[in-house]
Write a protein that holds these residues in place. Structure first.
Motif, mmCIF file in Angstrom:
data_model
loop_
_atom_site.group_PDB
_atom_site.id
_atom_site.type_symbol
_atom_site.label_atom_id
_atom_site.label_comp_id
_atom_site.label_asym_id
_atom_site.label_seq_id
_atom_site.Cartn_x
_atom_site.Cartn_y
_atom_site.Cartn_z
ATOM 1 N N LEU A 174 3.678 -92.679 40.002
ATOM 2 C CA LEU A 174 2.824 -91.710 39.294
ATOM 3 C C LEU A 174 3.244 -91.606 37.828
ATOM 4 C CD1 LEU A 174 0.579 -89.554 39.458
ATOM 5 C CD2 LEU A 174 2.339 -87.898 40.108
ATOM 6 N N GLY A 175 4.563 -91.550 37.591
ATOM 7 C CA GLY A 175 5.071 -91.482 36.217
ATOM 8 C C GLY A 175 4.622 -92.682 35.405
ATOM 9 N N GLN A 176 4.710 -93.866 36.023
ATOM 10 C CA GLN A 176 4.312 -95.096 35.316
ATOM 11 C C GLN A 176 2.818 -95.083 34.997
ATOM 12 O OE1 GLN A 176 5.576 -98.775 37.263
ATOM 13 N NE2 GLN A 176 7.231 -97.610 38.162
ATOM 14 N N LEU A 177 2.020 -94.640 35.967
ATOM 15 C CA LEU A 177 0.570 -94.638 35.751
ATOM 16 C C LEU A 177 0.168 -93.624 34.679
ATOM 17 C CD1 LEU A 177 -0.638 -94.954 39.448
ATOM 18 C CD2 LEU A 177 -0.747 -96.703 37.671
ATOM 19 N N LEU A 178 0.792 -92.442 34.737
ATOM 20 C CA LEU A 178 0.457 -91.422 33.728
ATOM 21 C C LEU A 178 0.891 -91.874 32.338
ATOM 22 C CD1 LEU A 178 1.248 -88.112 35.660
ATOM 23 C CD2 LEU A 178 -0.994 -89.008 35.018
ATOM 24 N N ASP A 179 2.026 -92.604 32.286
ATOM 25 C CA ASP A 179 2.479 -93.122 30.993
ATOM 26 C C ASP A 179 1.473 -94.125 30.437
ATOM 27 O OD1 ASP A 179 4.512 -93.253 28.928
ATOM 28 O OD2 ASP A 179 4.856 -95.292 29.623
ATOM 29 N N LYS A 180 0.895 -94.930 31.345
ATOM 30 C CA LYS A 180 -0.119 -95.894 30.912
ATOM 31 C C LYS A 180 -1.354 -95.163 30.366
ATOM 32 C CE LYS A 180 0.587 -99.968 33.775
ATOM 33 N NZ LYS A 180 0.076 -100.737 34.900
ATOM 34 N N VAL A 181 -1.741 -94.093 31.055
ATOM 35 C CA VAL A 181 -2.900 -93.307 30.603
ATOM 36 C C VAL A 181 -2.602 -92.697 29.234
ATOM 37 C CG1 VAL A 181 -4.355 -91.290 31.091
ATOM 38 C CG2 VAL A 181 -3.632 -92.774 32.962
ATOM 39 N N ASP A 182 -1.384 -92.146 29.112
ATOM 40 C CA ASP A 182 -0.968 -91.523 27.843
ATOM 41 C C ASP A 182 -1.022 -92.555 26.709
ATOM 42 O OD1 ASP A 182 0.199 -89.536 26.154
ATOM 43 O OD2 ASP A 182 2.162 -90.452 26.432
ATOM 44 N N GLY A 189 13.537 -99.217 23.602
ATOM 45 C CA GLY A 189 14.595 -98.369 24.164
ATOM 46 C C GLY A 189 14.128 -97.747 25.467
ATOM 47 N N LEU A 190 12.882 -97.306 25.469
ATOM 48 C CA LEU A 190 12.314 -96.748 26.696
ATOM 49 C C LEU A 190 12.072 -97.843 27.731
ATOM 50 C CD1 LEU A 190 9.889 -94.108 25.159
ATOM 51 C CD2 LEU A 190 11.810 -93.623 26.670
ATOM 52 N N ASP A 191 11.750 -99.054 27.255
ATOM 53 C CA ASP A 191 11.580 -100.171 28.198
ATOM 54 C C ASP A 191 12.904 -100.475 28.896
ATOM 55 O OD1 ASP A 191 8.976 -100.373 27.447
ATOM 56 O OD2 ASP A 191 9.230 -102.132 26.176
ATOM 57 N N LEU A 192 13.988 -100.462 28.105
ATOM 58 C CA LEU A 192 15.314 -100.716 28.692
ATOM 59 C C LEU A 192 15.660 -99.609 29.686
ATOM 60 C CD1 LEU A 192 17.822 -102.517 28.738
ATOM 61 C CD2 LEU A 192 18.769 -101.144 26.883
ATOM 62 N N ALA A 193 15.346 -98.371 29.316
ATOM 63 C CA ALA A 193 15.598 -97.242 30.224
ATOM 64 C C ALA A 193 14.811 -97.429 31.527
ATOM 65 C CB ALA A 193 15.211 -95.932 29.548
ATOM 66 N N THR A 194 13.594 -97.961 31.411
ATOM 67 C CA THR A 194 12.779 -98.222 32.607
ATOM 68 C C THR A 194 13.472 -99.247 33.495
ATOM 69 O OG1 THR A 194 10.780 -97.784 31.321
ATOM 70 C CG2 THR A 194 10.484 -98.958 33.395
ATOM 71 N N THR A 226 10.120 -87.996 24.971
ATOM 72 C CA THR A 226 11.052 -87.153 25.725
ATOM 73 C C THR A 226 10.591 -87.009 27.177
ATOM 74 O OG1 THR A 226 11.577 -85.937 23.718
ATOM 75 C CG2 THR A 226 12.145 -84.868 25.782
ATOM 76 N N ALA A 227 9.279 -86.821 27.351
ATOM 77 C CA ALA A 227 8.739 -86.696 28.712
ATOM 78 C C ALA A 227 9.025 -87.970 29.495
ATOM 79 C CB ALA A 227 7.239 -86.420 28.660
ATOM 80 N N LYS A 228 8.829 -89.119 28.841
ATOM 81 C CA LYS A 228 9.067 -90.381 29.551
ATOM 82 C C LYS A 228 10.555 -90.532 29.878
ATOM 83 C CE LYS A 228 8.257 -95.211 29.961
ATOM 84 N NZ LYS A 228 7.502 -96.383 29.625
ATOM 85 N N ALA A 229 11.418 -90.193 28.910
ATOM 86 C CA ALA A 229 12.868 -90.298 29.153
ATOM 87 C C ALA A 229 13.280 -89.390 30.316
ATOM 88 C CB ALA A 229 13.638 -89.932 27.886
ATOM 89 N N ASP A 230 12.727 -88.176 30.347
ATOM 90 C CA ASP A 230 13.014 -87.259 31.462
ATOM 91 C C ASP A 230 12.545 -87.860 32.783
ATOM 92 O OD1 ASP A 230 14.162 -85.323 29.866
ATOM 93 O OD2 ASP A 230 12.353 -84.100 29.705
ATOM 94 N N ALA A 231 11.332 -88.431 32.759
ATOM 95 C CA ALA A 231 10.763 -88.991 33.988
ATOM 96 C C ALA A 231 11.596 -90.174 34.484
ATOM 97 C CB ALA A 231 9.316 -89.423 33.753
ATOM 98 N N LEU A 232 12.251 -90.868 33.563
ATOM 99 C CA LEU A 232 13.074 -92.010 33.956
ATOM 100 C C LEU A 232 14.481 -91.591 34.381
ATOM 101 C CD1 LEU A 232 12.044 -94.539 31.154
ATOM 102 C CD2 LEU A 232 11.465 -94.670 33.582
#
Lengths: 123, 144
Positions: B128-136, A60-65, A92-98
């Motif tokens: 930056l978001g992508q890289l931090l997500d990878k680190v996470d 789901g997050l991949d699709l959002a990406t 949630t942090a990733k969804a916000d970032a996307l």
């Protein structure tokens, strides 16, 4: 009438979300997997998406990406109820970032879903 | 790049991440909140009625209900959260931010770093978001 794509592999959740949105006047399409979701999105007829975070993993997050990288990204709402590997806080942090318009934590009320979709549509 | 040089560069980047975290947390006053308490306040500021409870927070943070219960209790004692009986289920309590809790969130240390990031180019921010997500993700995998 706005067209909303609901992406969730849980039939009960997808049906419930569809019903609430239909009753509020939206035209609703449902995809139970990523391939169907991509097919529907490629028609260019979707105004907003409601995506589950967990569809066979993190997809789901991949699709959002993928959506967020489109030249004209379709606004989306994430739905999340916990799952393997990733805490809800991290998802949630990733969804916000996307750029998610809203993140809904399951279970949620109908009015919360409708408010989130309206927000995604910029209403 | 040889192994030692790669390790040194990795340590340098790790140090940068650590320093950013320390700078954010150093802005706290002596009586300020711990990271998990900030996470709890952020959660209750955005969650719905049916998940505004101990179980919801526990699922959000990925910890035990006992641990989340203690976090909530500490925030209630500081007047930042309050519990009210649920309208639909008399046995359960809905946790809400108090006015003081909403005021505290305006001073969330996350806001400082978010403001800095807002000034970045969208492409840089995305990267930056992508890289931090990878680190996470790598750190989560390493813990398993």
């Amino acid at each position: 009438m706005a067209t909303i794509l609901v992406v969730d592999d849980e039939q009960d959740v997808a049906d419930a979300v569809k019903l609430v949105l239909q009753n509020d006047g939206y035209f609703v399409l449902v995809a139970k997997d990523m391939a169907s979701a991509r097919d529907i999105l490629s028609t260019g007829e979707v105004d907003a998406c409601v995506l589950d975070v967990w569809i066979d993993g993190d997809t789901g997050l991949d699709l959002a990406t993928e959506i967020s990288r489109d030249a004209e990204p379709v606004p989306f709402v994430m739905m999340s109820g916990g799952g393997p590997g990733r805490s809800l806080e991290s998802a949630t942090a990733k969804a916000d970032a996307l750029g998610a318009a809203e993140v809904l934590f399951k279970p949620f009320d109908d009015d919360e879903l409708l408010a989130a979709v309206k927000k995604a549509l910029g209403k | 790049m040889d192994e030692a040089a790669a390790a040194k560069r990795a340590a340098g980047v790790a140090q940068m991440l650590f320093q950013i975290g320390r700078r954010v947390l150093e802005k706290r006053n002596a009586d300020d909140l711990h990271a998990v308490q900030w996470s709890a306040l952020r959660y209750f500021a955005r969650t719905g009625r049916r998940t505004a409870n101990v179980n919801g927070l526990s699922q959000f943070l990925g910890n035990t209900t006992g641990s989340s219960s203690r976090t909530i209790k500490s925030l209630v004692e500081r007047g930042l959260l309050e519990g009210t009986p649920s309208r639909t289920d008399a046995r359960s309590t809905v946790i809400k931010l108090t006015q003081a809790g909403r005021r505290a969130l305006r001073k969330d240390p996350l806001n400082d770093i978010a403001m800095v990031l807002e000034g970045m180019e969208p492409g840089d921010l995305d990267q930056l978001g992508q890289l931090l997500d990878k680190v996470d993700e790598a750190m989560r995998n390493a813990r398993r």
